[in-house]
Each structure stands twice: as structure tokens, then as C-alpha cells.
Design an enzyme around this catalytic site. Structure first.
Site, PDB file in Angstrom:
ATOM      1  N   LYS A 279       0.841  -1.204   0.000  1.00 51.21           N
ATOM      2  CA  LYS A 279       0.000   0.000   0.000  1.00 51.21           C
ATOM      3  C   LYS A 279       0.873   1.250   0.000  1.00 51.21           C
ATOM      4  O   LYS A 279       2.005   1.215   0.473  1.00 51.21           O
ATOM      5  CB  LYS A 279      -0.867   0.023   1.275  1.00 51.21           C
ATOM      6  N   ARG A 353     -10.370 -11.542   2.138  1.00 48.54           N
ATOM      7  CA  ARG A 353     -11.193 -12.637   1.626  1.00 48.54           C
ATOM      8  C   ARG A 353     -10.456 -13.976   1.711  1.00 48.54           C
ATOM      9  O   ARG A 353     -11.085 -15.030   1.841  1.00 48.54           O
ATOM     10  CB  ARG A 353     -11.645 -12.323   0.196  1.00 48.54           C
TER      11      ARG A 353
HETATM   12  N1  BES Z   1      -8.199  -3.688   4.484  1.00 45.04           N
HETATM   13  C1  BES Z   1      -8.319  -3.328   3.126  1.00 45.04           C
HETATM   14  C2  BES Z   1      -9.613  -2.552   2.833  1.00 45.04           C
HETATM   15  C3  BES Z   1      -9.666  -1.125   3.308  1.00 45.04           C
HETATM   16  C4  BES Z   1      -8.953  -0.141   2.667  1.00 45.04           C
HETATM   17  C5  BES Z   1     -10.481  -0.778   4.356  1.00 45.04           C
HETATM   18  C6  BES Z   1      -9.041   1.172   3.097  1.00 45.04           C
HETATM   19  C7  BES Z   1     -10.594   0.534   4.774  1.00 45.04           C
HETATM   20  C8  BES Z   1      -9.858   1.514   4.140  1.00 45.04           C
HETATM   21  C9  BES Z   1      -8.346  -4.561   2.257  1.00 45.04           C
HETATM   22  O1  BES Z   1      -7.554  -5.603   2.687  1.00 45.04           O
HETATM   23  C10 BES Z   1      -7.825  -4.151   0.922  1.00 45.04           C
HETATM   24  O2  BES Z   1      -6.692  -3.787   0.846  1.00 45.04           O
HETATM   25  N2  BES Z   1      -8.668  -4.223  -0.108  1.00 45.04           N
HETATM   26  C11 BES Z   1      -8.299  -3.834  -1.410  1.00 45.04           C
HETATM   27  C12 BES Z   1      -8.857  -4.848  -2.382  1.00 45.04           C
HETATM   28  C13 BES Z   1      -8.356  -4.672  -3.781  1.00 45.04           C
HETATM   29  C14 BES Z   1      -6.885  -5.018  -3.837  1.00 45.04           C
HETATM   30  C15 BES Z   1      -9.148  -5.566  -4.683  1.00 45.04           C
HETATM   31  C16 BES Z   1      -8.874  -2.436  -1.686  1.00 45.04           C
HETATM   32  O3  BES Z   1      -9.999  -2.161  -1.239  1.00 45.04           O
HETATM   33  O4  BES Z   1      -8.174  -1.626  -2.284  1.00 45.04           O
HETATM   34 MN    MN Z   2      -5.547  -5.408   2.021  1.00 47.01          MN
END
Ligand code: BES
Ligand code: MN
Ligand code: ZN
Length: 498
Positions: A279, A353
């Protein structure tokens, strides 16, 4: 904090600050009129001077009112009478606690619960007051070297009602409201804790502690146990971390053994860096909240156990960090889940997931009445619903209706998104049974579609709390959601005749 409920009138309050409401524009509620009569028109005079209009989110603290035994009276603005519904009531109660915070008031007597609130009964009002009282006193200062100078918060809340017939329901609502708030405090503490402290091991210890206090059954699966179960997806996420992953199982039995349990599955990523699909740096600290689903499962179990709710509940928490590293899972890796289905990991940041799918397969063994997973799963859900509603997706209409209703009752709303088969194609993989991402479009829906492939054997609902579990910015902190929603759902289950 001490709570009480009684049938009482405003003139009998000695030590407590008496709290009464004023509608816009300057209309007194019955309790306010009574005070006005006792004080021979003093309240009316103050209002007449224009010191309080009765607008929402305003309040006026009065001292030493003639002929009254109590030292203080708080007049709270209620807003427009025609618009006085649930959220206006909550705003008035919050304004009360905010105003009394630094006044030296330790006891207060509420005369707000007798004001009619559209679509809400007296028990609801009592439950909200109890919940909001505990919430208003919540602080998180355990990581400061010197706790901020001890502010004298409220210690005792008395809810005064006019009708003896409402007493029994009021008392039950009072203890349920307090229990929900205590559960929320646990959820908030776990979320707010620093991620070097709140590790998977720490969550397992907290679960054991909860089990000891409330006599729950607790089981913690270690990585070697997960290997035996074939939990290849969960283990794939844990590979990059030095912290061992845990699968925590808590069982609360409030009813006979034959009664099928509701299973709550909470995402417990104690820190989500994204893994190899790293990230960006901005706000990454907030990914300590990626275990909020897990924390809400623990908080809900605490609330349920505190009031000995007659219902069976199982909590399952897959807990791990998501870290980059030499042995971390890479984009392109194919892993085998406990269900036997294979998954091509195209993005290691879609890790929630992966851990949930194995926990959801594990849930089958409890022969559940319903399974609800709670997860900070997608940034897309924050874009779709903001910070107001939790996303809801489900394979069962009755279950989603029950959750929508519980959310309304708890003032902890959810909004349903479609889980149509039309979206399933987006998860196609050329190399495995499915990919773990479906592209940018409908990100919340495709995440739920992924999970739906592991929940075919029971009634299931998914709550995406990415937008509602915590607040960012100056007020950064966990919200304790969706503990009110889940507890209200379980209360409704306990009350349902079956
Ligand atoms: N924990 C994150 C989701 C999230 C991001 C929650 C920002 C709250 C604020 C999750 O694990 C994630 O990174 N999801 C990705 C999925 C994508 C790679 C398909 C996302 O939402 O960007
Ligand atoms: Mn994530
Ligand atoms: Zn995550």
C-alpha cells in the site's frame, strides 16, 4: 458508571443535575413546564430572554434555581417538534453528555425519556441513553505515559419515567444498553491499540480472558493446526509475517445444546501493509484497524454474555498480519483453500477474503442457523456508502431483512448491495478456480462474490465495515460499530419464538 431507572418527578431530585428538553421555538416539554411551575416562572423567564431557542445541539446549564432542591438544571435543545425522531433524540442525549462533561456534575437525572419520539418506544430511548452515557465517558489513554489529568466524568445516571408500567421493560433496556456499550468499549480498545501490541497472539489472549470471565469455551488453532485443516488461503496471508497467525474460536451457550448457533466470523488482520502489493504510505497507520471485524466479534460476545442472552453464538476469528517479506505470498501464486477450491492471488492486498474463506469453511462444523462475517474488506465500500452505512450482502433474504431491521433499531445502519451471479464472471482466472480480485468495478460486490463461493451450505450475510469501523482525522479512533447492530440482531433472535 452506575445506572438506575425509576418513576420520579423533577422536584424530588436533590443531588443530581436535572436534564429537561426544550423544543424549537422555546416550547417547553412537560418536565420543563413542571420545573417552571416549581420555580415560579424562572425557566420561562430565562427562555424568554433568548438564552436558549431550543435548537438541536444547544444546551444551557442553570444553577441554583429558586425553590428547587437540585443544584443544577440542564435545558437541552431538541430541535423542531415535528422532526423529533431517533436521530434528534440521540443528538439531544449526546449534547447533554458533552455539555456536562467538564462542569463538575457527577450525577444526572434524565427527563428526556418521556418525550414522544417518532417510531421509537420508551425501551429504545432508555437503551440509547445507557449506551451513549458509557460512550461519552470512553477515553483511550492507556498508551500515554501520563494519563491526562483525571477529568471528573459522570458517575451516576438516573432515568426518570412517568409510568410504572414501563419499569420492567426499561430495566431490561438499561442493562442491554449498558452491555452493548461495554462491548463497544472492548471493540474500541482493541482497534485503537497500536499494532505492535495488538498482534494475533494478543487477540488470542484477549479471547482467553473473555472466556475466563464469562465462562465461554475457547479454542485457538496454531499454524500447524491450520495446516492439518488444509487452510492454505489463510496461511498464504500469514507467510510474510514474523507474528504467528491464530484461528480463535469462542463458543457462548445461552440455550440448550440442540439449538443451532449464530456464527460470527471477524476479519482479524492486525496490520495490513498490502503485502508484496504494498500500500502507499499515506494513512497506512489506519490499517491497524483492519482487525475491527474481529474486535466486533469479541465485543458482541461480551455484550451477549454480560446479559446472559438466551441464544447460542460462536465467534470465529482468523487473525494474522499481512506483511511483505522473503517468504511472503507473491502475485501469481496459486493457493488451495480448505474447501479444496484453488485461488490465484493476483493482488496480495486482497487478503481479507483469503483469510475469511477458510474461516467460513471452518464454520460449517457448527451446523449454524446463520453465519455473519464482519470485515473491513474493501476501500470500494467507503466510496459507495461513505462513513454512514455498513455494506450488507447476503445469500438469504430473511437474514438480510433481519439485519436491516436490527441496524435501524440500533441506529447502526446497513445498506444492501446486490450479490447477483452476473458479477461472478469478474473473478475468472486462467490458472486456478478463481482469482482473488475482480478489478476496480463493483469492488465490494466482487469481494462478496468471492466469499459466496465458500458459504453455499448455510444462510450467510457479509458486513463490509471498511467505512464505519473507525474515524480518521482529528477524531481518529474506533467507533465500536457494528456491535450495536449485531447485539440487537441477537436480542431479536433470542426473543423470536421458534
Ligand atoms: N483492508 C483493506 C480494505 C480497506 C482499505 C479498508 C481502506 C478501509 C480503508 C483490504 O484488505 C484491501 O486492501 N482491499 C483492497 C482490495 C483490492 C486489492 C481488490 C482495496 O480495497 O483496495
Ligand atoms: Mn488489504
Ligand atoms: Zn485488509
Amino acid at each position: 458508571m452506575e445506572f438506575g431507572i425509576k418513576v420520579a418527578t423533577t422536584d424530588k431530585q436533590r443531588s443530581a443535575c436535572v436534564v429537561v428538553g426544550i423544543f424549537e421555538s422555546k416550547k417547553m416539554t412537560d418536565a420543563a413546564k413542571e420545573l417552571d411551575r416549581l420555580s415560579k416562572g424562572y425557566i420561562k423567564e430565562i427562555i424568554g430572554q433568548g438564552d436558549l431557542e431550543g435548537k438541536a445541539n444547544t444546551a444551557l446549564l442553570l444553577h441554583k434555581i429558586p425553590n428547587l432542591q437540585s443544584k443544577r438544571v440542564l435545558l437541552v435543545g431538541l430541535g423542531k417538534e415535528q422532526e423529533f425522531g431517533g436521530s434528534a433524540f440521540i443528538a439531544a442525549v449526546q449534547t447533554t453528555f458533552r455539555t456536562l462533561q467538564n462542569t463538575g456534575t457527577t450525577d444526572c437525572a434524565f427527563f428526556l425519556s418521556d418525550i414522544p419520539v417518532q417510531k421509537r418506544d420508551n425501551a429504545w430511548k432508555v437503551m440509547q441513553i445507557a449506551k451513549l452515557a458509557v460512550e461519552s465517558n470512553y477515553r483511550f489513554d492507556q498508551l500515554k505515559s501520563k494519563p491526562e489529568a483525571d477529568k471528573k466524568g459522570l458517575r451516576k445516571i438516573t432515568i426518570c419515567i412517568g409510568n410504572r408500567a414501563d419499569l420492567a421493560a426499561g430495566e431490561e433496556a438499561l442493562s442491554q444498553g449498558a452491555a452493548i456499550a461495554h462491548g463497544m468499549s472492548l471493540t474500541k480498545d482493541l482497534g485503537n491499540l497500536a499494532p505492535n501490541i495488538c498482534t494475533p497472539t494478543y487477540l488470542a489472549e484477549q479471547a482467553k480472558e473473555l472466556a475466563k470471565v464469562y465462562k465461554l469455551k475457547v479454542t485457538v488453532l496454531e499454524e500447524k493446526d491450520m495446516e492439518k485443516q488444509g487452510m492454505g488461503a489463510l496461511l498464504a496471508v500469514a507467510r510474510g509475517s514474523h507474528q504467528p497467525a491464530k484461528l480463535i474460536v469462542l463458543e457462548y451457550q445461552g440455550k440448550g445444546k440442540k439449538e443451532k448457533p449464530v456464527v460470527l466470523v471477524g476479519k482479524g488482520v492486525t496490520f495490513d501493509t498490502g503485502g508484496i502489493s504494498l500500500k502507499p504510505a499515506a494513512d497506512m497507520d489506519e490499517m491497524k484497524y483492519d482487525m475491527s471485524g474481529a474486535a466486533s466479534v469479541l465485543g458482541t460476545l461480551k455484550a451477549v454474555a454480560e446479559v446472559s442472552l438466551p441464544v447460542n453464538v460462536v465467534g470465529i476469528i482468523p487473525a494474522t498480519e499481512n506483511m511483505p517479506g522473503g517468504s511472503a505470498t507473491k502475485p501469481g501464486d496459486v493457493v488451495t483453500s480448505m474447501s479444496g477450491q484453488t485461488i490465484e492471488v493476483l493482488n496480495t492486498d486482497a487478503e481479507g477474503r483469503l483469510i475469511l474463506c477458510d474461516a467460513l469453511t471452518y464454520a460449517e462444523r457448527f451446523n449454524p442457523k446463520a453465519v455473519i462475517d464482519i470485515a473491513t474488506l474493501t476501500g470500494a465500500c467507503v466510496i459507495a456508502l461513505g462513513h454512514v452505512a455498513t455494506g450488507l450482502l447476503s445469500n438469504n433474504e430473511a437474514l438480510s431483512q433481519a439485519l436491516i431491521k436490527a441496524g435501524e433499531q440500533a441506529a447502526d445502519q446497513v445498506w444492501q448491495l446486490p450479490l447477483w451471479d452476473d458479477y461472478q464472471d469478474l473473478l475468472k482466472s486462467n490458472f486456478a478456480d478463481m482469482a482473488n480480485i475482480g478489478g476496480r468495478a463493483a469492488g465490494t460486490v466482487t469481494a462478496a462474490c468471492f466469499l459466496s463461493r465458500f458459504t453455499k451450505k448455510y444462510h450467510w450475510a457479509h458486513l463490509d465495515i471498511a467505512g464505519t469501523a473507525w474515524k480518521s482525522g482529528k477524531e481518529k479512533g474506533s467507533t465500536g460499530r457494528p456491535v450495536p447492530l449485531l447485539t440487537n440482531y441477537l436480542i431479536a433472535q433470542a426473543n423470536a419464538k421458534n
